[in-house]
Write a protein that holds these residues in place. Structure first.
Motif, PDB file in Angstrom:
ATOM      1  N   ARG A 165     -41.012  -1.181   4.356  1.00  0.00           N
ATOM      2  CA  ARG A 165     -41.305  -1.586   2.971  1.00  0.00           C
ATOM      3  C   ARG A 165     -40.468  -0.807   1.970  1.00  0.00           C
ATOM      4  O   ARG A 165     -40.164  -1.306   0.879  1.00  0.00           O
ATOM      5  CB  ARG A 165     -42.796  -1.383   2.665  1.00  0.00           C
ATOM      6  N   SER A 166     -40.091   0.408   2.343  1.00  0.00           N
ATOM      7  CA  SER A 166     -39.335   1.281   1.442  1.00  0.00           C
ATOM      8  C   SER A 166     -37.831   1.100   1.567  1.00  0.00           C
ATOM      9  O   SER A 166     -37.065   1.787   0.877  1.00  0.00           O
ATOM     10  CB  SER A 166     -39.700   2.755   1.710  1.00  0.00           C
ATOM     11  N   GLY A 167     -37.377   0.207   2.448  1.00  0.00           N
ATOM     12  CA  GLY A 167     -35.948  -0.017   2.637  1.00  0.00           C
ATOM     13  C   GLY A 167     -35.261   1.088   3.400  1.00  0.00           C
ATOM     14  O   GLY A 167     -34.057   1.312   3.248  1.00  0.00           O
ATOM     15  N   ILE A 168     -36.025   1.773   4.266  1.00  0.00           N
ATOM     16  CA  ILE A 168     -35.512   2.929   5.002  1.00  0.00           C
ATOM     17  C   ILE A 168     -35.573   2.659   6.502  1.00  0.00           C
ATOM     18  O   ILE A 168     -36.535   2.068   7.004  1.00  0.00           O
ATOM     19  CB  ILE A 168     -36.319   4.195   4.661  1.00  0.00           C
ATOM     20  N   THR A 169     -34.547   3.117   7.218  1.00  0.00           N
ATOM     21  CA  THR A 169     -34.564   3.101   8.674  1.00  0.00           C
ATOM     22  C   THR A 169     -34.826   4.519   9.173  1.00  0.00           C
ATOM     23  O   THR A 169     -34.101   5.450   8.803  1.00  0.00           O
ATOM     24  CB  THR A 169     -33.237   2.598   9.259  1.00  0.00           C
ATOM     25  N   MET A 170     -35.859   4.679   9.981  1.00  0.00           N
ATOM     26  CA  MET A 170     -36.129   5.955  10.632  1.00  0.00           C
ATOM     27  C   MET A 170     -35.210   6.068  11.849  1.00  0.00           C
ATOM     28  O   MET A 170     -35.052   5.107  12.613  1.00  0.00           O
ATOM     29  CB  MET A 170     -37.588   6.039  11.074  1.00  0.00           C
ATOM     30  N   ALA A 171     -34.574   7.234  12.038  1.00  0.00           N
ATOM     31  CA  ALA A 171     -33.583   7.393  13.105  1.00  0.00           C
ATOM     32  C   ALA A 171     -33.862   8.685  13.865  1.00  0.00           C
ATOM     33  O   ALA A 171     -33.535   9.780  13.382  1.00  0.00           O
ATOM     34  CB  ALA A 171     -32.179   7.394  12.518  1.00  0.00           C
ATOM     35  N   ILE A 172     -34.453   8.551  15.041  1.00  0.00           N
ATOM     36  CA  ILE A 172     -34.830   9.740  15.813  1.00  0.00           C
ATOM     37  C   ILE A 172     -33.588  10.405  16.405  1.00  0.00           C
ATOM     38  O   ILE A 172     -32.656   9.738  16.856  1.00  0.00           O
ATOM     39  CB  ILE A 172     -35.839   9.377  16.929  1.00  0.00           C
ATOM     40  N   HIS A 173     -33.557  11.724  16.379  1.00  0.00           N
ATOM     41  CA  HIS A 173     -32.466  12.503  16.959  1.00  0.00           C
ATOM     42  C   HIS A 173     -32.821  12.851  18.402  1.00  0.00           C
ATOM     43  O   HIS A 173     -33.960  13.218  18.692  1.00  0.00           O
ATOM     44  CB  HIS A 173     -32.252  13.782  16.152  1.00  0.00           C
ATOM     45  N   PRO A 174     -31.864  12.745  19.328  1.00  0.00           N
ATOM     46  CA  PRO A 174     -32.148  13.118  20.726  1.00  0.00           C
ATOM     47  C   PRO A 174     -32.488  14.592  20.859  1.00  0.00           C
ATOM     48  O   PRO A 174     -32.167  15.409  19.990  1.00  0.00           O
ATOM     49  CB  PRO A 174     -30.833  12.795  21.452  1.00  0.00           C
ATOM     50  N   ASP A 175     -33.122  14.918  21.964  1.00  0.00           N
ATOM     51  CA  ASP A 175     -33.470  16.305  22.257  1.00  0.00           C
ATOM     52  C   ASP A 175     -32.191  17.091  22.568  1.00  0.00           C
ATOM     53  O   ASP A 175     -31.280  16.593  23.224  1.00  0.00           O
ATOM     54  CB  ASP A 175     -34.433  16.371  23.439  1.00  0.00           C
ATOM     55  N   ASP A 207     -40.756  -2.301  18.020  1.00  0.00           N
ATOM     56  CA  ASP A 207     -39.512  -3.052  17.974  1.00  0.00           C
ATOM     57  C   ASP A 207     -39.296  -3.598  16.568  1.00  0.00           C
ATOM     58  O   ASP A 207     -39.642  -4.735  16.243  1.00  0.00           O
ATOM     59  CB  ASP A 207     -39.550  -4.192  18.992  1.00  0.00           C
ATOM     60  N   SER A 208     -38.734  -2.744  15.724  1.00  0.00           N
ATOM     61  CA  SER A 208     -38.531  -3.074  14.319  1.00  0.00           C
ATOM     62  C   SER A 208     -37.141  -2.606  13.896  1.00  0.00           C
ATOM     63  O   SER A 208     -36.665  -1.571  14.382  1.00  0.00           O
ATOM     64  CB  SER A 208     -39.588  -2.375  13.450  1.00  0.00           C
ATOM     65  N   PRO A 209     -36.471  -3.315  12.997  1.00  0.00           N
ATOM     66  CA  PRO A 209     -35.175  -2.842  12.497  1.00  0.00           C
ATOM     67  C   PRO A 209     -35.278  -1.508  11.765  1.00  0.00           C
ATOM     68  O   PRO A 209     -34.266  -0.833  11.558  1.00  0.00           O
ATOM     69  CB  PRO A 209     -34.720  -3.962  11.556  1.00  0.00           C
ATOM     70  N   ALA A 210     -36.488  -1.128  11.367  1.00  0.00           N
ATOM     71  CA  ALA A 210     -36.680   0.154  10.693  1.00  0.00           C
ATOM     72  C   ALA A 210     -36.870   1.301  11.679  1.00  0.00           C
ATOM     73  O   ALA A 210     -37.006   2.455  11.267  1.00  0.00           O
ATOM     74  CB  ALA A 210     -37.887   0.084   9.747  1.00  0.00           C
ATOM     75  N   ASN A 211     -36.855   0.992  12.970  1.00  0.00           N
ATOM     76  CA  ASN A 211     -37.010   2.014  14.006  1.00  0.00           C
ATOM     77  C   ASN A 211     -35.686   2.162  14.731  1.00  0.00           C
ATOM     78  O   ASN A 211     -35.281   1.281  15.500  1.00  0.00           O
ATOM     79  CB  ASN A 211     -38.104   1.605  14.995  1.00  0.00           C
ATOM     80  N   GLY A 212     -34.970   3.253  14.459  1.00  0.00           N
ATOM     81  CA  GLY A 212     -33.646   3.420  15.028  1.00  0.00           C
ATOM     82  C   GLY A 212     -33.410   4.796  15.613  1.00  0.00           C
ATOM     83  O   GLY A 212     -34.324   5.615  15.757  1.00  0.00           O
ATOM     84  N   ASP A 266     -26.353  -1.394  17.262  1.00  0.00           N
ATOM     85  CA  ASP A 266     -27.038  -2.103  16.169  1.00  0.00           C
ATOM     86  C   ASP A 266     -28.363  -1.472  15.801  1.00  0.00           C
ATOM     87  O   ASP A 266     -28.986  -1.865  14.806  1.00  0.00           O
ATOM     88  CB  ASP A 266     -27.246  -3.576  16.532  1.00  0.00           C
ATOM     89  N   ARG A 267     -28.806  -0.468  16.569  1.00  0.00           N
ATOM     90  CA  ARG A 267     -30.029   0.275  16.242  1.00  0.00           C
ATOM     91  C   ARG A 267     -29.702   1.726  15.887  1.00  0.00           C
ATOM     92  O   ARG A 267     -30.587   2.582  15.907  1.00  0.00           O
ATOM     93  CB  ARG A 267     -31.010   0.225  17.431  1.00  0.00           C
ATOM     94  N   VAL A 268     -28.439   1.996  15.586  1.00  0.00           N
ATOM     95  CA  VAL A 268     -27.977   3.353  15.238  1.00  0.00           C
ATOM     96  C   VAL A 268     -27.489   3.339  13.788  1.00  0.00           C
ATOM     97  O   VAL A 268     -26.327   3.064  13.522  1.00  0.00           O
ATOM     98  CB  VAL A 268     -26.853   3.821  16.180  1.00  0.00           C
ATOM     99  N   PRO A 269     -28.369   3.634  12.833  1.00  0.00           N
ATOM    100  CA  PRO A 269     -27.929   3.652  11.441  1.00  0.00           C
ATOM    101  C   PRO A 269     -27.121   4.894  11.082  1.00  0.00           C
ATOM    102  O   PRO A 269     -26.466   4.942  10.043  1.00  0.00           O
ATOM    103  CB  PRO A 269     -29.249   3.618  10.669  1.00  0.00           C
ATOM    104  N   PHE A 270     -27.178   5.902  11.972  1.00  0.00           N
ATOM    105  CA  PHE A 270     -26.598   7.211  11.671  1.00  0.00           C
ATOM    106  C   PHE A 270     -26.132   7.812  12.985  1.00  0.00           C
ATOM    107  O   PHE A 270     -26.867   7.803  13.974  1.00  0.00           O
ATOM    108  CB  PHE A 270     -27.666   8.077  11.009  1.00  0.00           C
ATOM    109  N   ALA A 271     -24.889   8.308  12.995  1.00  0.00           N
ATOM    110  CA  ALA A 271     -24.332   8.886  14.213  1.00  0.00           C
ATOM    111  C   ALA A 271     -23.806  10.293  13.954  1.00  0.00           C
ATOM    112  O   ALA A 271     -23.179  10.550  12.927  1.00  0.00           O
ATOM    113  CB  ALA A 271     -23.202   8.008  14.751  1.00  0.00           C
ATOM    114  N   HIS A 272     -24.077  11.183  14.894  1.00  0.00           N
ATOM    115  CA  HIS A 272     -23.455  12.504  14.924  1.00  0.00           C
ATOM    116  C   HIS A 272     -22.376  12.460  15.992  1.00  0.00           C
ATOM    117  O   HIS A 272     -22.655  12.070  17.132  1.00  0.00           O
ATOM    118  CB  HIS A 272     -24.456  13.593  15.314  1.00  0.00           C
ATOM    119  N   ILE A 273     -21.171  12.864  15.661  1.00  0.00           N
ATOM    120  CA  ILE A 273     -20.101  12.885  16.653  1.00  0.00           C
ATOM    121  C   ILE A 273     -19.556  14.306  16.766  1.00  0.00           C
ATOM    122  O   ILE A 273     -19.087  14.876  15.783  1.00  0.00           O
ATOM    123  CB  ILE A 273     -18.969  11.906  16.288  1.00  0.00           C
TER     124      ILE A 273
END
Length: 357
Positions: free
Chosen positions: A198-208, A235-240, A265-272
């Motif tokens: 609803r807030s226009g935000i994608t949550m993006a969990i960081h790996p361990d 299974d939501s586009p806001a869960n990444g 397509d489920r990675v809104p943010f990447a650390h390289i």
């Protein structure tokens, strides 16, 4: 690919916004309120202060890293609902100021673990280092003392208010299994993902980081199968996912390139970033250059390019170079070099694509 740079805020970072804006192609800063303890609602005045500071230098603040998750949520304690409500209100506030991605993690107690923050390399630089044998034979409190000694800068995931409660936390985690952690994560996601959407935000969990159990604590965001399971919890586009090549790549069994192709397509943010892995299980963080580590950074960037990736990317931990006095892993020079290496790969791929067309 939209390049961003992690910044810890005025008075909490040796790198200035004026310096960051001189790095080619950086459009935004990745930020957080590092002085707000996990579980507390973020104050709007503090949020706006960071946004305003970044905006003055022409940066957007669309990526937050991290809104930390209170341990009671990870443990599934009765008090978790109070902290989840605070988390929801923080998400809503961040949506109001234009945040698009919130990076977070679900690692028990420690967000990341290394045994040496300043391992000396042959070229004179220093880097974050993980020594497997030492970790297996060190008391957690001894490691805490080593990591936090003589530091005027906060280390993400090693905040004082969390560490002073260490003995109680280890006692609470006794008997907590990976399946318990999965259930607690699913409960958390079911509560927050609708608010994020609803807030226009994608949550993006960081790996361990590293992607295996440390001190006997359960860890679950560790490999390709588990990332797949995670994305199916809600299974939501806001869960990444924040796909971190260095965290996942520390385990040589993980194929980071395959993960990019499957999950882009489920990675809104990447650390390289790159790591060099030794046969005994040790690893050290290197320059971003493919030849300097064990990861194929060219192949990782190419996978993103092949997928038409338009998400946010940042260079991750860098070495400490040229005598720079900085937060370990977060100096200016090596991360700036990393950005130019990533742009070099990306620009070459774009040129080749144009010539083929």
């Amino acid at each position: 690919m939209r390049m961003v740079f992690r910044w810890y805020g005025e008075g909490n970072d040796t790198v200035t916004l004026d310096q960051i804006r001189q790095i080619p192609g950086v459009e935004g800063v990745v930020w957080a309120l590092h002085d707000v303890p996990a579980g507390e609602e973020w104050p709007m005045d503090k949020i706006r202060a960071v946004v305003d500071a970044a905006n003055r230098y022409g940066f957007h603040t669309e990526v937050v890293e991290s809104v930390n998750v209170h341990e009671d949520i990870k443990l599934g304690l009765p008090t978790r609902d109070k902290y989840i409500e605070n988390y929801k209100r923080t998400i809503e506030k961040l949506g109001q100021v234009g945040v698009k991605v919130i990076c977070y993690n679900f690692m028990p107690v420690f967000d990341w673990v290394r045994t040496d923050l300043n391992r000396k390399n042959e070229d004179g630089s220093t880097a974050l280092f993980y020594e497997k044998a030492k970790l297996e034979n060190i008391d957690p409190m001894e490691l805490v003392e080593k990591i936090t000694r003589n530091s005027a800068l906060t280390m993400p995931g090693w905040e004082p208010e969390r560490l002073q409660d260490l003995s109680r936390l280890f006692e609470l985690y006794k008997g907590v299994t990976e399946e318990d952690l999965w259930r607690n994560l699913e409960y958390f996601l079911q509560e927050i993902i609708p608010v994020a959407q609803r807030s226009g935000i994608t949550m993006a969990i960081h790996p361990d980081d590293p992607p295996w159990s440390v001190f006997g604590l359960p860890r679950i965001i560790t490999n390709q199968d588990n990332l797949r399971r995670f994305l199916q919890l809600v299974d939501s586009p806001a869960n990444g996912v924040t796909l971190c090549s260095g965290a996942l790549g520390a385990n040589p069994d993980n194929d980071v390139i395959a993960m990019v192709y499957e999950f882009a397509d489920r990675v809104p943010f990447a650390h390289i970033r790159n790591v060099k892995i030794y046969e005994n299980g040790d690893f050290v963080e290197t320059s971003h250059r493919t030849q300097d580590g064990s990861l194929d950074i060219y192949g990782i960037v190419k996978a993103y390019h092949d997928k038409g990736y338009t998400g946010y990317v940042r260079p991750d931990h860098g070495r400490q170079l040229w005598g720079e006095q900085c937060r370990p892993g977060y100096g200016l020079y090596d991360r700036a070099l990393g950005i130019m290496y990533l742009w070099g790969i990306w620009d070459s791929l774009e040129r080749a694509k144009g010539e083929q067309a």
